[in-house]
Design a protein around this motif. Structure first.
Motif, PDB file in Angstrom:
ATOM      1  N   GLU A 170       0.929  -1.100  -0.012  1.00 34.90           N
ATOM      2  CA  GLU A 170       0.050  -0.045   0.109  1.00 34.90           C
ATOM      3  C   GLU A 170       0.863   1.213   0.079  1.00 34.90           C
ATOM      4  OE1 GLU A 170      -3.560   2.546   0.476  1.00 34.90           O
ATOM      5  OE2 GLU A 170      -2.783   0.950  -0.693  1.00 34.90           O
ATOM      6  N   ILE A 171       1.893   1.324   0.700  1.00 35.39           N
ATOM      7  CA  ILE A 171       2.891   2.398   0.691  1.00 35.39           C
ATOM      8  C   ILE A 171       3.473   2.427  -0.599  1.00 35.39           C
ATOM      9  CG2 ILE A 171       5.180   3.309   1.598  1.00 35.39           C
ATOM     10  CD1 ILE A 171       4.411   1.929   4.358  1.00 35.39           C
ATOM     11  N   LEU A 172       3.855   1.418  -1.468  1.00 36.84           N
ATOM     12  CA  LEU A 172       4.445   1.561  -2.938  1.00 36.84           C
ATOM     13  C   LEU A 172       3.275   1.806  -3.669  1.00 36.84           C
ATOM     14  CD1 LEU A 172       6.695   1.038  -4.423  1.00 36.84           C
ATOM     15  CD2 LEU A 172       5.876  -1.395  -4.606  1.00 36.84           C
ATOM     16  N   ARG A 173       2.057   1.506  -3.355  1.00 41.31           N
ATOM     17  CA  ARG A 173       0.889   2.239  -4.249  1.00 41.31           C
ATOM     18  C   ARG A 173       0.832   3.767  -4.222  1.00 41.31           C
ATOM     19  NH1 ARG A 173      -3.598   4.549  -4.096  1.00 41.31           N
ATOM     20  NH2 ARG A 173      -3.684   4.490  -1.717  1.00 41.31           N
ATOM     21  N   LEU A 174       1.005   4.253  -3.064  1.00 43.14           N
ATOM     22  CA  LEU A 174       0.961   5.515  -2.680  1.00 43.14           C
ATOM     23  C   LEU A 174       2.137   6.160  -3.352  1.00 43.14           C
ATOM     24  CD1 LEU A 174      -1.354   7.536  -1.176  1.00 43.14           C
ATOM     25  CD2 LEU A 174       0.136   7.261   0.736  1.00 43.14           C
ATOM     26  N   GLU A 175       3.173   5.622  -3.251  1.00 47.04           N
ATOM     27  CA  GLU A 175       4.724   6.439  -3.523  1.00 47.04           C
ATOM     28  C   GLU A 175       5.316   5.522  -4.336  1.00 47.04           C
ATOM     29  OE1 GLU A 175       4.825   9.141  -1.827  1.00 47.04           O
ATOM     30  OE2 GLU A 175       4.214   8.936   0.250  1.00 47.04           O
ATOM     31  N   PRO A 176       4.826   5.231  -5.683  1.00 39.81           N
ATOM     32  CA  PRO A 176       5.616   4.499  -6.665  1.00 39.81           C
ATOM     33  C   PRO A 176       7.073   5.093  -7.192  1.00 39.81           C
ATOM     34  CG  PRO A 176       3.965   5.692  -7.744  1.00 39.81           C
ATOM     35  CD  PRO A 176       3.541   5.778  -6.371  1.00 39.81           C
ATOM     36  N   VAL A 177       8.092   4.426  -6.898  1.00 38.25           N
ATOM     37  CA  VAL A 177       9.271   4.965  -7.247  1.00 38.25           C
ATOM     38  C   VAL A 177       9.644   5.497  -8.720  1.00 38.25           C
ATOM     39  CG1 VAL A 177      11.855   4.822  -6.978  1.00 38.25           C
ATOM     40  CG2 VAL A 177      10.343   3.723  -5.238  1.00 38.25           C
ATOM     41  N   ALA A 178       9.449   4.474  -9.690  1.00 41.40           N
ATOM     42  CA  ALA A 178       9.262   4.751 -11.035  1.00 41.40           C
ATOM     43  C   ALA A 178       7.831   5.158 -11.335  1.00 41.40           C
ATOM     44  CB  ALA A 178       9.395   3.556 -11.789  1.00 41.40           C
ATOM     45  N   SER A 179       7.908   6.661 -11.149  1.00 47.09           N
ATOM     46  CA  SER A 179       6.586   7.199 -11.394  1.00 47.09           C
ATOM     47  C   SER A 179       6.152   7.609 -12.780  1.00 47.09           C
ATOM     48  CB  SER A 179       6.686   8.675 -10.759  1.00 47.09           C
ATOM     49  OG  SER A 179       7.628   9.534 -11.216  1.00 47.09           O
ATOM     50  N   THR A 180       6.879   7.371 -13.671  1.00 45.83           N
ATOM     51  CA  THR A 180       6.660   7.646 -15.114  1.00 45.83           C
ATOM     52  C   THR A 180       7.284   6.619 -15.991  1.00 45.83           C
ATOM     53  OG1 THR A 180       6.596   9.876 -14.803  1.00 45.83           O
ATOM     54  CG2 THR A 180       6.808   9.121 -17.009  1.00 45.83           C
ATOM     55  N   LEU A 181       6.621   6.042 -16.945  1.00 47.06           N
ATOM     56  CA  LEU A 181       7.191   5.052 -17.857  1.00 47.06           C
ATOM     57  C   LEU A 181       6.786   5.524 -19.270  1.00 47.06           C
ATOM     58  CD1 LEU A 181       5.929   1.472 -16.430  1.00 47.06           C
ATOM     59  CD2 LEU A 181       8.113   2.596 -16.231  1.00 47.06           C
ATOM     60  N   TRP A 182       7.739   5.201 -20.157  1.00 45.02           N
ATOM     61  CA  TRP A 182       7.642   5.737 -21.543  1.00 45.02           C
ATOM     62  C   TRP A 182       7.373   4.564 -22.592  1.00 45.02           C
ATOM     63  CZ3 TRP A 182       8.080  10.412 -24.039  1.00 45.02           C
ATOM     64  CH2 TRP A 182       8.842  11.440 -23.269  1.00 45.02           C
ATOM     65  N   ARG A 183       6.403   4.640 -23.433  1.00 38.82           N
ATOM     66  CA  ARG A 183       6.148   3.603 -24.568  1.00 38.82           C
ATOM     67  C   ARG A 183       5.906   4.223 -25.926  1.00 38.82           C
ATOM     68  NH1 ARG A 183       7.703   0.976 -20.879  1.00 38.82           N
ATOM     69  NH2 ARG A 183       6.612  -0.825 -20.265  1.00 38.82           N
ATOM     70  N   LYS A 184       6.147   3.444 -26.767  1.00 38.24           N
ATOM     71  CA  LYS A 184       5.934   3.992 -28.229  1.00 38.24           C
ATOM     72  C   LYS A 184       4.884   2.913 -28.794  1.00 38.24           C
ATOM     73  CE  LYS A 184       8.605   5.155 -32.326  1.00 38.24           C
ATOM     74  NZ  LYS A 184      10.108   5.100 -33.050  1.00 38.24           N
ATOM     75  N   ASP A 214       1.635   7.678 -16.550  1.00 37.73           N
ATOM     76  CA  ASP A 214       1.858   8.346 -15.310  1.00 37.73           C
ATOM     77  C   ASP A 214       1.213   7.380 -14.157  1.00 37.73           C
ATOM     78  OD1 ASP A 214       1.524   9.693 -12.951  1.00 37.73           O
ATOM     79  OD2 ASP A 214       0.738  11.415 -14.033  1.00 37.73           O
ATOM     80  N   ILE A 215       2.268   6.512 -13.650  1.00 37.94           N
ATOM     81  CA  ILE A 215       1.917   5.438 -12.534  1.00 37.94           C
ATOM     82  C   ILE A 215       1.682   6.149 -11.383  1.00 37.94           C
ATOM     83  CG2 ILE A 215       2.872   3.653 -11.655  1.00 37.94           C
ATOM     84  CD1 ILE A 215       2.779   3.127 -14.480  1.00 37.94           C
ATOM     85  N   ARG A 216       2.166   7.119 -11.056  1.00 35.16           N
ATOM     86  CA  ARG A 216       1.480   7.709  -9.749  1.00 35.16           C
ATOM     87  C   ARG A 216       0.186   8.093  -9.699  1.00 35.16           C
ATOM     88  NH1 ARG A 216       3.879  10.324  -5.787  1.00 35.16           N
ATOM     89  NH2 ARG A 216       5.968  10.077  -6.614  1.00 35.16           N
ATOM     90  N   THR A 217      -0.262   8.773 -10.936  1.00 30.25           N
ATOM     91  CA  THR A 217      -1.720   9.226 -10.965  1.00 30.25           C
ATOM     92  C   THR A 217      -2.737   7.997 -11.149  1.00 30.25           C
ATOM     93  OG1 THR A 217      -0.975  11.506 -11.862  1.00 30.25           O
ATOM     94  CG2 THR A 217      -3.498  10.662 -12.160  1.00 30.25           C
ATOM     95  N   ALA A 218      -2.225   6.882 -12.004  1.00 31.78           N
ATOM     96  CA  ALA A 218      -2.895   5.714 -12.059  1.00 31.78           C
ATOM     97  C   ALA A 218      -3.176   5.250 -10.976  1.00 31.78           C
ATOM     98  CB  ALA A 218      -2.233   5.056 -13.367  1.00 31.78           C
ATOM     99  N   ASN A 219      -2.168   4.992 -10.155  1.00 30.08           N
ATOM    100  CA  ASN A 219      -2.294   4.435  -8.822  1.00 30.08           C
ATOM    101  C   ASN A 219      -3.321   5.124  -7.975  1.00 30.08           C
ATOM    102  OD1 ASN A 219      -0.448   2.492  -9.600  1.00 30.08           O
ATOM    103  ND2 ASN A 219       1.061   2.923  -8.194  1.00 30.08           N
ATOM    104  N   ALA A 220      -3.749   6.256  -8.036  1.00 26.64           N
ATOM    105  CA  ALA A 220      -4.623   7.137  -7.332  1.00 26.64           C
ATOM    106  C   ALA A 220      -5.737   7.072  -8.073  1.00 26.64           C
ATOM    107  CB  ALA A 220      -4.022   8.077  -6.964  1.00 26.64           C
ATOM    108  N   ASP A 221      -6.076   6.304  -9.116  1.00 27.40           N
ATOM    109  CA  ASP A 221      -7.413   6.425  -9.703  1.00 27.40           C
ATOM    110  C   ASP A 221      -8.521   5.826  -8.908  1.00 27.40           C
ATOM    111  OD1 ASP A 221      -9.606   5.842 -11.409  1.00 27.40           O
ATOM    112  OD2 ASP A 221      -8.492   5.535 -13.127  1.00 27.40           O
ATOM    113  N   ALA A 222      -9.290   6.829  -8.301  1.00 29.98           N
ATOM    114  CA  ALA A 222     -10.477   6.371  -7.395  1.00 29.98           C
ATOM    115  C   ALA A 222     -11.515   5.363  -8.018  1.00 29.98           C
ATOM    116  CB  ALA A 222     -11.393   7.624  -6.973  1.00 29.98           C
ATOM    117  N   SER A 223     -11.505   5.597  -9.448  1.00 28.94           N
ATOM    118  CA  SER A 223     -12.366   4.559  -9.948  1.00 28.94           C
ATOM    119  C   SER A 223     -12.158   2.976  -9.740  1.00 28.94           C
ATOM    120  CB  SER A 223     -12.875   4.866 -11.487  1.00 28.94           C
ATOM    121  OG  SER A 223     -11.555   4.517 -12.072  1.00 28.94           O
ATOM    122  N   VAL A 224     -10.867   2.784  -9.391  1.00 31.49           N
ATOM    123  CA  VAL A 224     -10.144   1.451  -9.176  1.00 31.49           C
ATOM    124  C   VAL A 224      -9.763   1.262  -7.713  1.00 31.49           C
ATOM    125  CG1 VAL A 224      -8.450  -0.108  -9.884  1.00 31.49           C
ATOM    126  CG2 VAL A 224      -9.544   1.446 -11.357  1.00 31.49           C
TER     127      VAL A 224
END
Length: 405
Positions: free
Chosen positions: A274-288, A313-323
């Protein structure tokens, strides 16, 4: 027999300690030529789409394009074969049977050092722990001198400019050239002192580790160096930062700390997830996108064309209230999550490139934190929080902890 009551969740506006910028942005948007995805569903869809999406991190780098790519840059069948081959080094069974005793002994050594000194910088202790554990799995165990943690820290911590900063002019180019020269010297030192001796030792006597596997597949020294740097970035540094932020939460919240110390291993892991969900270390991933991608978001449909770059944006996705549910920025280990949603949400990624060392990272963090927090410990001030633009992650420094007499 009655079951133990589930602890209630605190009602706070936010428990997040490492947030940079605002979370109130569009779910999916195009900024200049880059698509930004910020919902759990959209990010997970892209991470799992191995048919239309490829890795997008610095693929124009000479170390990626001129050599056999490191596992983090691979896709398709090559990546599946490599991941299958190295997965055995990170399974829970391997961690328990081969590495747990070592993690225990290393933890005790660090704790004894802390007790004797009376206080220490937790960011330095956690770096030493994460480097030595990952080095054992990778095969970096034949260094010519101690201090690999400091050499890797010098290579990776604080690299690059602050987020969004642009330098111009002759002085800026000169500073950039000096920085690059220093980085090359540090990388050369890491290769000479740590990587090359490990390669030489495993050419003579292969072992059950990553370097031995790479040698068996014909990797040359420079390709193995790139792999080692990948594990340093994705395993050692990230675990170090997570241990720091987890300790920060647990030291400031007495009730949560007591719950953690009293819990069995699954309960402790639940709290850490739960702490890691709230504070993801890798907060951003790139894809193409290599083919057109369609994102359905609410009533809107977004068509991302082939060739487009995406920031997840992993940080914001992890705080998606709908999930995640109500109060997604509150630290609540016992929140009810939908089926298929893991406690750490997307902090370890998902799909083909999900972090292979996820269990090892949580296990070693738990062993160390459980022993550390059993001490009469207090924080001395507040850790310094900065953002590493190269690694797209937060860094905690100057995290001084004091042991009461």
């Amino acid at each position: 027999m009655t079951s133990k009551p589930i602890p209630r969740c605190p009602v706070h506006t936010s428990d997040q300690k490492t947030s940079f910028g605002s979370n109130h942005q569009p779910d999916v948007e195009l900024q200049q030529d880059v698509w930004h995805l910020r919902t759990y569903a959209a990010v997970k869809q892209v991470l799992r789409d191995s048919e239309h999406v490829r890795q997008g991190a610095t693929t124009d780098n000479v170390l990626v394009t001129r050599l056999r790519p490191a596992v983090i840059f691979q896709d398709g069948e090559d990546h599946r074969e490599q991941r299958t081959a190295i997965a055995r080094y990170f399974t829970p069974k391997t961690v328990h049977e081969k590495h747990h005793a070592f993690i225990d002994l290393l933890t005790e050594r660090l704790i004894v050092r802390l007790q004797r000194a009376g206080q220490a910088d937790l960011s330095a202790l956690s770096m030493e722990l994460s480097v030595e554990v990952a080095a054992r799995v990778v095969g970096l165990t034949d260094s010519l001198k101690p201090g690999m943690d400091r050499r890797i820290d010098a290579l990776l911590s604080g690299s690059g400019d602050s987020l969004g900063e642009k330098r111009v002019g002759t002085l800026a180019r000169l500073r950039s050239a000096v920085t690059q020269s220093k980085s090359l010297l540090r990388m050369s030192d890491f290769y000479r002192v740590d990587v090359r001796p490990a390669i030489q030792a495993r050419r003579k006597r292969p072992q059950e580790d990553v370097i031995s596997h790479l040698l068996s597949k014909g990797y040359n020294d420079l390709e193995i160096l790139v792999e080692c740097l990948t594990y340093a970035t994705a395993g050692m540094v990230t675990t170090r930062e997570f241990i720091g932020v987890a300790a920060w939460h647990l030291l400031e919240q007495d009730e949560l700390r007591a719950q953690y110390l009293a819990g069995d291993r699954p309960e402790r892991h639940r709290i850490l997830h739960e702490i890691l969900r709230l504070e993801p270390v890798a907060s951003t991933l790139w894809r193409k996108a290599v083919e057109d991608v369609t994102i359905e978001q609410g009533a809107q449909t977004h068509h991302i064309p082939a060739g487009a770059r995406m920031i997840l944006d992993i940080r914001t996705a992890n705080a998606d209230a709908s999930v995640i549910g109500d109060e997604p920025l509150t630290l609540c280990p016992h929140r009810a999550l939908p089926s298929g949603v893991q406690g750490q949400a997307l902090s370890f990624g998902d799909g083909a490139h999900r972090c292979p060392g996820a269990f090892l990272a949580i296990h070693e963090s738990d062993v160390f934190l459980h022993r550390l927090l059993s001490l009469p410990l207090r924080m001395v001030g507040t850790p310094e929080l900065t953002f590493n633009a190269l690694l797209m992650s937060y860094e905690l420094r100057g995290f001084i902890v004091h042991v009461a007499e």
